[in-house]
Design a protein around this motif. Structure first.
Motif, PDB file in Angstrom:
ATOM      1  N   VAL A 294      22.084   1.300   7.803  1.00  0.00           N
ATOM      2  CA  VAL A 294      21.891   0.346   6.702  1.00  0.00           C
ATOM      3  C   VAL A 294      21.984   1.134   5.413  1.00  0.00           C
ATOM      4  CG1 VAL A 294      20.269  -1.232   5.562  1.00  0.00           C
ATOM      5  CG2 VAL A 294      20.361  -1.129   8.023  1.00  0.00           C
ATOM      6  N   VAL A 295      22.685   0.573   4.422  1.00  0.00           N
ATOM      7  CA  VAL A 295      22.680   1.207   3.100  1.00  0.00           C
ATOM      8  C   VAL A 295      22.137   0.223   2.073  1.00  0.00           C
ATOM      9  CG1 VAL A 295      24.619   2.764   3.558  1.00  0.00           C
ATOM     10  CG2 VAL A 295      25.070   0.533   2.542  1.00  0.00           C
ATOM     11  N   HIS A 296      21.546   0.801   1.030  1.00  0.00           N
ATOM     12  CA  HIS A 296      21.040  -0.004  -0.079  1.00  0.00           C
ATOM     13  C   HIS A 296      21.428   0.623  -1.396  1.00  0.00           C
ATOM     14  CE1 HIS A 296      18.301  -2.898   1.779  1.00  0.00           C
ATOM     15  NE2 HIS A 296      17.979  -1.950   2.639  1.00  0.00           N
ATOM     16  N   SER A 297      21.788  -0.221  -2.350  1.00  0.00           N
ATOM     17  CA  SER A 297      21.672   0.205  -3.732  1.00  0.00           C
ATOM     18  C   SER A 297      20.215  -0.100  -4.075  1.00  0.00           C
ATOM     19  CB  SER A 297      22.606  -0.584  -4.653  1.00  0.00           C
ATOM     20  OG  SER A 297      22.220  -0.309  -5.987  1.00  0.00           O
ATOM     21  N   ALA A 298      19.365   0.942  -3.985  1.00  0.00           N
ATOM     22  CA  ALA A 298      17.937   0.757  -4.276  1.00  0.00           C
ATOM     23  C   ALA A 298      17.711   0.556  -5.766  1.00  0.00           C
ATOM     24  CB  ALA A 298      17.140   1.962  -3.752  1.00  0.00           C
ATOM     25  N   THR A 299      18.775   0.751  -6.531  1.00  0.00           N
ATOM     26  CA  THR A 299      18.792   0.445  -7.965  1.00  0.00           C
ATOM     27  C   THR A 299      18.435  -1.035  -8.206  1.00  0.00           C
ATOM     28  OG1 THR A 299      20.723   1.907  -7.995  1.00  0.00           O
ATOM     29  CG2 THR A 299      20.339   0.599  -9.980  1.00  0.00           C
ATOM     30  N   LYS A 300      18.710  -1.873  -7.198  1.00  0.00           N
ATOM     31  CA  LYS A 300      18.579  -3.329  -7.366  1.00  0.00           C
ATOM     32  C   LYS A 300      17.151  -3.768  -6.993  1.00  0.00           C
ATOM     33  CE  LYS A 300      23.037  -2.878  -8.032  1.00  0.00           C
ATOM     34  NZ  LYS A 300      23.559  -2.553  -9.332  1.00  0.00           N
ATOM     35  N   TYR A 301      17.026  -4.614  -5.970  1.00  0.00           N
ATOM     36  CA  TYR A 301      15.711  -5.204  -5.674  1.00  0.00           C
ATOM     37  C   TYR A 301      14.654  -4.171  -5.281  1.00  0.00           C
ATOM     38  CZ  TYR A 301      18.258  -9.554  -5.692  1.00  0.00           C
ATOM     39  OH  TYR A 301      19.046 -10.595  -6.074  1.00  0.00           O
ATOM     40  N   LEU A 302      15.057  -3.113  -4.553  1.00  0.00           N
ATOM     41  CA  LEU A 302      14.042  -2.211  -4.002  1.00  0.00           C
ATOM     42  C   LEU A 302      13.250  -1.554  -5.126  1.00  0.00           C
ATOM     43  CD1 LEU A 302      15.965  -0.580  -1.003  1.00  0.00           C
ATOM     44  CD2 LEU A 302      14.548  -2.631  -1.009  1.00  0.00           C
ATOM     45  N   ASN A 303      13.954  -1.057  -6.131  1.00  0.00           N
ATOM     46  CA  ASN A 303      13.229  -0.549  -7.312  1.00  0.00           C
ATOM     47  C   ASN A 303      12.782  -1.745  -8.162  1.00  0.00           C
ATOM     48  OD1 ASN A 303      12.282   1.223  -9.439  1.00  0.00           O
ATOM     49  ND2 ASN A 303      14.050   0.451 -10.537  1.00  0.00           N
ATOM     50  N   GLY A 304      13.727  -2.611  -8.465  1.00  0.00           N
ATOM     51  CA  GLY A 304      13.366  -3.928  -8.997  1.00  0.00           C
ATOM     52  C   GLY A 304      13.097  -4.052 -10.474  1.00  0.00           C
TER      53      GLY A 304
ATOM     54  N   ALA B 167       8.886   7.726  -0.692  1.00  0.00           N
ATOM     55  CA  ALA B 167       9.734   6.531  -0.798  1.00  0.00           C
ATOM     56  C   ALA B 167      10.547   6.343   0.487  1.00  0.00           C
ATOM     57  CB  ALA B 167      10.667   6.659  -2.002  1.00  0.00           C
ATOM     58  N   GLU B 168      11.042   7.457   1.060  1.00  0.00           N
ATOM     59  CA  GLU B 168      11.843   7.353   2.295  1.00  0.00           C
ATOM     60  C   GLU B 168      11.001   6.789   3.438  1.00  0.00           C
ATOM     61  OE1 GLU B 168      15.062  10.939   1.333  1.00  0.00           O
ATOM     62  OE2 GLU B 168      13.335  11.399   2.603  1.00  0.00           O
ATOM     63  N   GLN B 169       9.726   7.207   3.503  1.00  0.00           N
ATOM     64  CA  GLN B 169       8.868   6.716   4.590  1.00  0.00           C
ATOM     65  C   GLN B 169       8.579   5.215   4.424  1.00  0.00           C
ATOM     66  OE1 GLN B 169       7.731   8.573   7.376  1.00  0.00           O
ATOM     67  NE2 GLN B 169       7.449   6.433   7.999  1.00  0.00           N
ATOM     68  N   VAL B 170       8.280   4.795   3.192  1.00  0.00           N
ATOM     69  CA  VAL B 170       7.963   3.373   2.968  1.00  0.00           C
ATOM     70  C   VAL B 170       9.190   2.525   3.315  1.00  0.00           C
ATOM     71  CG1 VAL B 170       7.210   1.627   1.307  1.00  0.00           C
ATOM     72  CG2 VAL B 170       6.334   3.952   1.120  1.00  0.00           C
ATOM     73  N   LEU B 171      10.338   2.972   2.838  1.00  0.00           N
ATOM     74  CA  LEU B 171      11.566   2.205   3.080  1.00  0.00           C
ATOM     75  C   LEU B 171      11.904   2.172   4.575  1.00  0.00           C
ATOM     76  CD1 LEU B 171      13.585   0.585   1.577  1.00  0.00           C
ATOM     77  CD2 LEU B 171      14.731   2.678   0.868  1.00  0.00           C
ATOM     78  N   ALA B 172      11.743   3.319   5.257  1.00  0.00           N
ATOM     79  CA  ALA B 172      11.995   3.362   6.704  1.00  0.00           C
ATOM     80  C   ALA B 172      11.052   2.401   7.432  1.00  0.00           C
ATOM     81  CB  ALA B 172      11.815   4.787   7.236  1.00  0.00           C
ATOM     82  N   ASP B 173       9.791   2.360   7.013  1.00  0.00           N
ATOM     83  CA  ASP B 173       8.836   1.439   7.647  1.00  0.00           C
ATOM     84  C   ASP B 173       9.284  -0.010   7.453  1.00  0.00           C
ATOM     85  OD1 ASP B 173       7.257   3.525   8.428  1.00  0.00           O
ATOM     86  OD2 ASP B 173       5.772   3.290   6.826  1.00  0.00           O
TER      87      ASP B 173
ATOM     88  N   SER C 247       0.826  -1.211   0.000  1.00  0.00           N
ATOM     89  CA  SER C 247       0.000   0.000   0.000  1.00  0.00           C
ATOM     90  C   SER C 247       0.852   1.250   0.000  1.00  0.00           C
ATOM     91  CB  SER C 247      -0.890  -0.008   1.244  1.00  0.00           C
ATOM     92  OG  SER C 247      -0.068  -0.070   2.396  1.00  0.00           O
ATOM     93  N   ALA C 248       2.172   1.091  -0.142  1.00  0.00           N
ATOM     94  CA  ALA C 248       3.102   2.231  -0.043  1.00  0.00           C
ATOM     95  C   ALA C 248       2.729   3.080   1.163  1.00  0.00           C
ATOM     96  CB  ALA C 248       3.130   3.050  -1.323  1.00  0.00           C
ATOM     97  N   SER C 249       2.509   2.399   2.275  1.00  0.00           N
ATOM     98  CA  SER C 249       2.176   3.027   3.560  1.00  0.00           C
ATOM     99  C   SER C 249       1.002   4.010   3.477  1.00  0.00           C
ATOM    100  CB  SER C 249       3.408   3.712   4.155  1.00  0.00           C
ATOM    101  OG  SER C 249       4.385   2.758   4.421  1.00  0.00           O
ATOM    102  N   HIS C 250       0.024   3.698   2.620  1.00  0.00           N
ATOM    103  CA  HIS C 250      -1.211   4.489   2.529  1.00  0.00           C
ATOM    104  C   HIS C 250      -0.987   5.949   2.217  1.00  0.00           C
ATOM    105  CE1 HIS C 250      -4.076   1.451   3.500  1.00  0.00           C
ATOM    106  NE2 HIS C 250      -3.265   1.005   4.417  1.00  0.00           N
TER     107      HIS C 250
ATOM    108  N   LEU D 260       9.623   6.033  -9.049  1.00  0.00           N
ATOM    109  CA  LEU D 260       9.761   4.646  -9.524  1.00  0.00           C
ATOM    110  C   LEU D 260      10.119   3.708  -8.365  1.00  0.00           C
ATOM    111  CD1 LEU D 260      11.639   5.143 -12.919  1.00  0.00           C
ATOM    112  CD2 LEU D 260       9.365   4.139 -12.613  1.00  0.00           C
ATOM    113  N   LEU D 261      10.900   4.224  -7.413  1.00  0.00           N
ATOM    114  CA  LEU D 261      11.258   3.402  -6.254  1.00  0.00           C
ATOM    115  C   LEU D 261      10.005   3.061  -5.444  1.00  0.00           C
ATOM    116  CD1 LEU D 261      13.216   2.059  -4.301  1.00  0.00           C
ATOM    117  CD2 LEU D 261      13.713   4.315  -3.330  1.00  0.00           C
ATOM    118  N   THR D 262       9.157   4.053  -5.185  1.00  0.00           N
ATOM    119  CA  THR D 262       7.910   3.771  -4.444  1.00  0.00           C
ATOM    120  C   THR D 262       7.073   2.756  -5.215  1.00  0.00           C
ATOM    121  OG1 THR D 262       7.906   6.022  -3.574  1.00  0.00           O
ATOM    122  CG2 THR D 262       5.846   4.813  -3.409  1.00  0.00           C
TER     123      THR D 262
END
Ligand SMILES: Cc1ncc(COP(=O)(O)O)c(C=O)c1O
Length: 393
Positions: free
Chosen positions: A205-215, A65-71, A17-20, A254-256
């Motif tokens: 924690v760090v992510h290359s969100a280029t990978k799975y997170l964006n997907g 996107a920052e809020q969804v990822l933080a959640d 739900s992308a955190s509503h 696109l990340l969200t």
């Protein structure tokens, strides 16, 4: 790992739900892209919306996107960056001049390579420990302490590139904290679907969100997250706002969008990868398969304990072949694409020894596979025809 978030619903639901983030003005279920770089002031010279003045600091599209990822990571704070490397550089640079970081002896070559050039120009000190080896980490920290040269930061990448070593994050956090250092985990390959490093004691924690997170292989983005108000975080957040290594609004959007299907994609990648790893292990031309989901993997026990619901979509394997035959095998694949990167919907294969220098020790007969979400039988059939064509199996 808890399946329900502190908000009461499961993490899958927060992602789906992308955190509503429903737009209260229009009722739109899908958030809009906000491309504006600047935000207006009223007659009294107050910002119309006090949260927004200029997009290098904050933009409504990054904030979602920052809020969804933080959640998903159980983090208090998240900042997006223009790439995974920009996110990683911001954490290392936060150590300041004369800083000291302790890194594994084998991990993603891009970071290793950047550290080499950055340390030469900045005076940053880089020490190493044997990857995923708690005893080595503890003894290097001890030696450095005795020498009065303790690092400010310990770096972990798990599972790591390209050997898929798995580090016990809780143990690494204990070791780092006992030596007065902070722990940062590159969790790109695990994603919050499989592991939440902050819950295990990591500070960042760090992510290359280029990978799975964006997907979907169509946006370059990085992220840094924390659940504490530590000094490194303050510098990361300040530098992001001031030095401005931010993603574009489209990339953040696109990340969200990608995060909404994160759980489905990662789980499909995990089940495909396990099936391929087990199949590869049976092939006469395969010497070795590196995948933490296999009981033969040296870190299988900690992977089972730390990674919930799967072992990731990355594996590497070694052929009973020289470099020329290994590359011929890659060239014979029809469906699997020969390209760098990971975490997309399509399966990619890479000969890392062709892109890394010999000092990283990647064997010339090793191939890294980033498995996608295709029907796994098609991937196995592609491998079978490449084995037949190359080796006459
Ligand atoms: C584990 C890991 N961390 C960081 C990065 C860098 O990310 P980016 O390409 O988004 O800069 C990569 C890229 O492959 C990676 O595999």
């Amino acid at each position: 790992m808890k399946s329900r978030s502190p908000q009461g619903v499961h993490y899958e639901t927060l992602a789906a739900s992308a955190s509503h983030h429903i737009d209260l003005q229009t009722g739109a279920v899908i958030p809009a892209i906000q491309p504006s770089t600047t935000f207006a002031r009223d007659e009294q010279y107050n910002l119309i919306n006090p949260a927004h003045g200029y997009a290098r600091d904050k933009s409504p599209t990054y904030l979602i996107a920052e809020q969804v990822l933080a959640d998903l990571e159980n983090a208090a704070e998240c900042r997006l960056f223009s790439s995974g490397m920009a996110a990683i550089a911001s954490v290392i640079q936060a150590l300041g001049s004369g800083g000291h970081v302790l890194v594994p002896d084998s991990f993603y070559w891009g970071v290793f390579s950047w550290l080499k050039s950055y340390s030469a120009s900045s005076g940053l000190k880089v020490s190493t420990y044997a990857n995923a080896d708690s005893a080595s980490l503890a003894s290097v920290l001890d030696e450095l302490k005795q020498a009065g040269d303790s690092p400010g930061l310990v770096w972990v990448e798990t599972p790591s590139n390209p050997f898929l070593y798995v580090t016990d994050i809780a143990e690494a956090a204990q070791n780092a904290h006992a030596a007065g250092a902070m722990l940062c985990v590159d969790s790109t390959a695990a994603t919050p679907v499989l592991t939440r490093p902050l819950d295990l004691g990591a500070d960042l924690v760090v992510h290359s969100a280029t990978k799975y997170l964006n997907g979907h292989g169509d946006a370059l983005v990085g992220a840094v997250l924390t659940n504490g108000d530590n000094s490194l975080w303050q510098s990361v957040a300040e530098q992001r706002a001031m030095a401005g290594s931010v993603p574009g609004s489209l990339e953040a959007w696109l990340l969200t969008r990608g995060l909404r299907t994160l759980f489905l994609r990662v789980r499909q990648c995990c089940s495909n990868t396990l099936a391929i790893a087990e199949w590869l292990e049976q092939q006469s031309m395969v010497d070795k398969v590196n995948y933490p989901g296999l009981s033969t993997h040296q870190h299988h026990a900690i992977a089972r304990q730390q990674m919930q619901g799967g072992f990731g979509g990355l594996l590497s394997f070694e052929l009973k072949a020289d470099k020329v035959a290994t590359l011929k095998f890659v060239g014979a694949l029809r469906l699997i694409v020969s390209a760098t990167s990971l975490g997309g919907t399509e399966t990619l294969i890479e000969h890392r020894a062709s892109v890394e220098p010999p000092e990283t020790g990647v064997p010339e007969n090793q191939l890294r596979l980033a498995v996608g979400i295709e029907q796994v039988d098609d991937l196995i059939e592609d491998f079978q025809q490449a084995f037949d064509t190359t080796f006459g199996t």
